[in-house]
Write a protein that holds these residues in place. Structure first.
Motif, short mmCIF file in Angstrom:
data_model
loop_
_atom_site.label_atom_id
_atom_site.label_comp_id
_atom_site.label_asym_id
_atom_site.label_seq_id
_atom_site.Cartn_x
_atom_site.Cartn_y
_atom_site.Cartn_z
N LEU A 93 0.81 -1.13 -0.07
CA LEU A 93 0.03 0.04 0.14
C LEU A 93 0.92 1.16 0.07
CD1 LEU A 93 -3.07 -1.06 2.43
CD2 LEU A 93 -2.75 -1.37 0.02
N SER A 137 -4.31 11.13 4.85
CA SER A 137 -3.07 11.14 3.67
C SER A 137 -4.04 11.63 2.30
CB SER A 137 -3.04 9.21 3.65
OG SER A 137 -4.07 8.72 3.35
N ARG A 138 -5.09 11.88 2.26
CA ARG A 138 -5.74 12.38 1.16
C ARG A 138 -6.45 13.65 1.48
NH1 ARG A 138 -6.16 6.99 0.94
NH2 ARG A 138 -5.92 5.98 -0.80
N PHE A 176 -6.74 7.78 9.00
CA PHE A 176 -5.37 7.91 8.43
C PHE A 176 -5.64 7.99 6.75
CE2 PHE A 176 -1.58 6.01 6.25
CZ PHE A 176 -0.62 6.62 7.02
N ASP A 177 -6.53 7.27 6.42
CA ASP A 177 -7.10 7.65 4.80
C ASP A 177 -7.45 8.98 4.78
OD1 ASP A 177 -6.55 4.91 4.13
OD2 ASP A 177 -8.70 4.30 4.30
N ILE A 219 -5.50 -6.13 -1.97
CA ILE A 219 -4.32 -6.57 -0.94
C ILE A 219 -4.99 -6.73 0.50
CG2 ILE A 219 -2.23 -5.73 0.21
CD1 ILE A 219 -1.89 -3.86 -2.54
N ARG A 220 -6.05 -6.01 1.01
CA ARG A 220 -6.47 -6.11 2.09
C ARG A 220 -7.06 -7.61 2.17
NH1 ARG A 220 -6.29 -1.62 5.55
NH2 ARG A 220 -5.67 0.30 4.50
N ARG A 224 -7.10 -1.90 -6.20
CA ARG A 224 -6.06 -2.77 -5.81
C ARG A 224 -5.78 -2.93 -4.18
NH1 ARG A 224 -1.99 -4.07 -9.92
NH2 ARG A 224 -0.58 -5.16 -8.87
N GLU A 225 -5.84 -1.81 -3.85
CA GLU A 225 -5.87 -1.76 -2.14
C GLU A 225 -6.80 -2.81 -1.49
OE1 GLU A 225 -5.91 2.24 0.00
OE2 GLU A 225 -6.86 1.04 1.62
N ILE A 259 -13.73 -4.79 5.23
CA ILE A 259 -13.69 -3.95 4.16
C ILE A 259 -15.14 -2.88 3.96
CG2 ILE A 259 -13.70 -3.55 1.59
CD1 ILE A 259 -11.04 -4.64 2.69
N VAL A 264 -7.75 3.56 10.86
CA VAL A 264 -7.53 3.32 9.34
C VAL A 264 -8.27 4.50 8.61
CG1 VAL A 264 -8.03 1.90 7.51
CG2 VAL A 264 -7.23 0.98 9.53
N GLN A 312 -14.56 -0.35 6.92
CA GLN A 312 -13.51 0.48 6.74
C GLN A 312 -13.97 1.94 5.68
OE1 GLN A 312 -10.10 -0.99 4.58
NE2 GLN A 312 -9.67 1.12 4.07
N ILE A 360 -11.27 -6.53 12.63
CA ILE A 360 -10.74 -5.51 12.83
C ILE A 360 -11.60 -4.64 13.75
CG2 ILE A 360 -11.47 -4.87 10.63
CD1 ILE A 360 -9.44 -2.80 10.30
N MET A 411 -2.93 -6.57 12.00
CA MET A 411 -4.20 -5.98 12.33
C MET A 411 -5.50 -6.63 12.12
SD MET A 411 -5.39 -2.10 10.87
CE MET A 411 -6.02 -2.59 9.36
N TYR A 412 -5.55 -7.27 11.08
CA TYR A 412 -6.69 -8.33 10.71
C TYR A 412 -6.81 -9.36 11.52
CZ TYR A 412 -7.67 -4.72 7.12
OH TYR A 412 -8.04 -3.89 6.07
N LEU A 467 -0.12 -5.05 8.59
CA LEU A 467 -1.44 -4.99 8.06
C LEU A 467 -2.17 -6.38 8.50
CD1 LEU A 467 -3.17 -3.00 6.75
CD2 LEU A 467 -2.58 -4.11 4.50
N ALA A 474 -8.40 -9.47 5.21
CA ALA A 474 -9.48 -8.78 5.61
C ALA A 474 -10.78 -9.43 5.17
CB ALA A 474 -9.45 -7.45 5.02
N GLU A 508 -9.97 0.33 15.30
CA GLU A 508 -8.87 0.22 14.08
C GLU A 508 -9.52 0.82 12.62
OE1 GLU A 508 -5.88 -0.77 14.28
OE2 GLU A 508 -5.68 -1.61 15.84
#
Lengths: 227, 408
Positions: free
Chosen positions: A98, B18-19, B14-15, B318-319, B314-315, B329, B11, B332, B3, A112-113, A109, B324, B7
């Motif tokens: 990421l 970060s934007r 943070f998102d 990945i999660r 894609r993120e 998801i 998250v 989140q 999660i 965390m999950y 990551l 996850a 958390e």
């Protein structure tokens, strides 16, 4: 040897409109604990599909999959997520880190999950980052690292939850030969430590390090070669 | 394995952080919507409070007033005035009333030495002072003795004093009122209520300071000679007994005029209730108008979140690959949307309170944003996040991980 993975007559079909495209046509495979397996085959042979099914990212259309003697096929999605988290670690060709998270956070990551406390996450992530010689890069963003370093972060993330299997899809595909060798050395070391490693690759240099090579052609195993 | 909400919040925050630029652009609609809720509702509350204050200044909620109804079609030509006898009869029928004051108003010329002034003079009872909660600031107000004797006296307002006497002493002086010599026995207290937003006088009660008062009996017997009382006011013992008194009064007056509603009865308490009802309606209307802007803000956020999910496919893959669950998801993205709208709400509240502060200072008008209102604004903004965040969150949670990982 203790059996870790057993798949029987696994078939996978994709629906594209009215057309059904077969990807796997009945695969039988057994992988033992601490095996180092290379899955090889030409593009479109079905090796990535097999890896996705082994990694519980996808499910088979037909057939049975046992992991640690537990039947995985037919499991609920939430249980599959738990298996991906605890028993499987992925390493991808394009690293799949990421970009907005630091190296440390990327490695944290899966923890965390898994529901670990922040303190334990940081401790464990630092341990595995030390194992892949990245202790001095914990605060860096992936974009500040070289390709080889990024793949080492991905490996750290894959092993952070001490999974039963490490699945890698062309892990050296995006690296120069020197970095690629370094990554393969890490895989070999992990194998020596008892990790079960399954690598999907085109590269014969990668396959040379495996003790079992599986050739897939047109969705079928051509041969299983043990060294 | 899961999660936690904490958390998810971390998250999500943070998102958001970060934007930064996108996040702040995203929340603009919510900021403006929440701000308008705070400002508009505070304005309604402020105006409501000010009006109530004005009513309290005019005798409080126990006051009941009887007027001639100019709009009533008086076909039977019934008298639209009360005689002093009728007033005495009404008073005897409502012993439970604390005070009663009939009054006659005339517009007359006042003169003292070479000074002249034109203004209203009221023939009243001593109860006037108690009903209006307004007494003589200097000297004294009219007494029962003055009524009985029909004394030639007058109590003047501060404006009248200023016009006729300037800085000179007024008490004890004789002035001419409508060709009759009256002695000034008192000067009423100066009345003042700050009038905001009006280009006229800054004092909403300045008209009261122009008034003068003389005993009703003096006005009838020695003044015009007309026994025509156009209105009277009574004061109930307390707010609780006011509605009963009003009903009783209505029945008595209807009885006196053969069942014809020639007179109109107004109760301050009813007015206050009506005003509160109207304020409630305004609150709902303005709230809905503000809610529309919040709704638009919500749609914008949903749109941005859907685009963001596309960008972060894609993120998400990945999660999911690292463990996850779909629920993680979903949570989140939902938490992130709620967080974005709540942060927007907080900024909107801060901005709204700042605007109220400036407007309050500028207009010298108290605008009240209560804790409940702030809570409602915050809950509405979070609710908008919840409503408009569900669809993008479902979309994110249903992504196919294999396809998501391949997404370029």
């Amino acid at each position: 040897m203790e059996e870790l993975i057993k798949i029987q007559n696994i078939k996978k079909e994709y629906k594209m409109g009215k057309i059904t495209v077969p990807a796997l046509n009945g695969i039988d495979l057994e992988i033992n604990k601490s095996d180092f397996v290379a899955i090889m085959g030409p593009s479109g042979s079905g090796k990535s599909t097999l890896m996705h099914i082994l990694g519980c990212l996808d499910t088979a259309t037909f057939g049975e999959y046992f992991l640690n003697n537990e039947k995985v096929s037919g499991m609920k999605k939430s249980k599959l997520a738990a298996i991906r988290n605890k028993q499987i670690g992925f390493v991808f060709q394009t690293f799949n880190l990421l970009p907005h998270l630091s190296v440390q956070k990327n490695v944290e990551l899966p923890l965390m999950y898994a529901g670990l406390s922040k303190r334990n996450r940081i401790k464990r992530a630092r341990e595995v980052l030390a194992e892949v010689a990245l202790s001095d890069r914990v605060k860096h963003k992936p974009s500040e690292l070289s390709g080889g370093q990024r793949q080492r972060v991905a490996i750290a993330r894959a092993i952070v939850n001490s999974p039963a299997i490490l699945l890698a899809d062309e892990p050296t595909g995006n690296l120069d030969s020197s970095s690629g060798r370094d990554i393969l050395t890490i895989f070999s070391e992990l194998h020596l430590k008892g990790h079960t490693i399954i690598i999907v690759t085109h590269d014969s240099a990668v396959a040379e390090r495996a003790n079992k090579i599986v050739h897939i052609v047109d969705g079928l195993i051509k041969n299983g070669d043990f060294s | 394995m899961a999660i936690s909400l904490k958390e998810s919040l971390i998250v999500g925050f943070f998102d958001f952080w970060s934007r930064k630029i996108r996040s702040f652009v995203t929340i603009t609609g919510i900021v403006l919507g929440t701000m308008s809720i705070i400002v508009v509702l505070s304005l309604v509350n402020g105006i409501n409070k000010k009006t109530l204050e004005w009513m309290m200044e005019r005798g409080g909620l126990t006051k009941i007033t009887v007027y001639r109804d100019w709009n009533y079609n008086n076909k039977r030509k019934l008298s639209t005035y009360f005689s002093l006898k009728e007033i005495e009869l009404i008073r005897s029928l409502i012993p439970e009333a604390k005070y009663m004051n009939p009054q006659i108003r005339h517009h007359v010329k006042f003169s003292y030495e070479d000074k002249e002034y034109r203004g209203p003079i009221f023939g009243v009872y001593p109860d006037f002072s108690d009903i209006e909660e307004w007494d003589a600031g200097k000297g004294r107000f009219i007494s029962n003795f003055d009524i009985r004797q029909s004394n030639d006296i007058v109590v003047i307002g501060t404006k009248v004093k200023e016009e006729l006497f300037g800085n000179k002493k007024a008490l004890g002086q004789m002035i001419t009122v409508h060709n009759r010599r009256l002695q000034v026995i008192g000067i009423m207290e100066h009345r003042y209520l700050y009038n905001s937003g009006n280009l006229g006088s800054k004092n909403a009660l300045s008209y009261l300071n122009r008034r003068s008062f003389t005993p009703l009996s003096t006005m009838i017997h020695k003044g015009t000679g007309e026994d025509n009382i156009g209105s009277f006011a009574v004061k109930a013992q307390d707010v609780k007994s006011a509605p009963d008194l009003r009903r009783k009064l209505e029945a008595i007056i209807l009885n006196l005029r053969a069942g014809e509603p020639v007179f109109r009865i107004e109760s301050a308490q009813e007015e206050a209730e009506e005003m509160e009802e109207n304020a409630a309606k305004f609150r709902i209307i303005f709230f809905l108008v503000s809610a529309i802007s919040l709704l638009v803000g919500g749609i914008v956020i949903m749109n941005i979140m859907l685009a963001s999910i596309q960008e972060r496919t894609r993120e998400i893959g990945i999660r999911i690959a690292v463990g996850a669950r779909r629920r993680d998801i979903f949570l989140q993205f939902l938490v992130q949307t709620i967080l974005v709208t709540t942060i927007g709400g907080v900024f909107g509240i801060i901005l709204g309170l700042s605007i109220l502060d400036i407007v309050s200072k500028y207009l010298d008008f108290e605008l009240i944003a209560g804790g409940f209102m702030i809570l409602v604004a915050l809950m509405v903004s979070a609710g908008i996040g919840l409503i408009f965040g569900i669809s993008p969150a479902i979309k994110a949670s249903k992504l196919n991980p294999v396809e998501a990982l391949r997404y370029e």
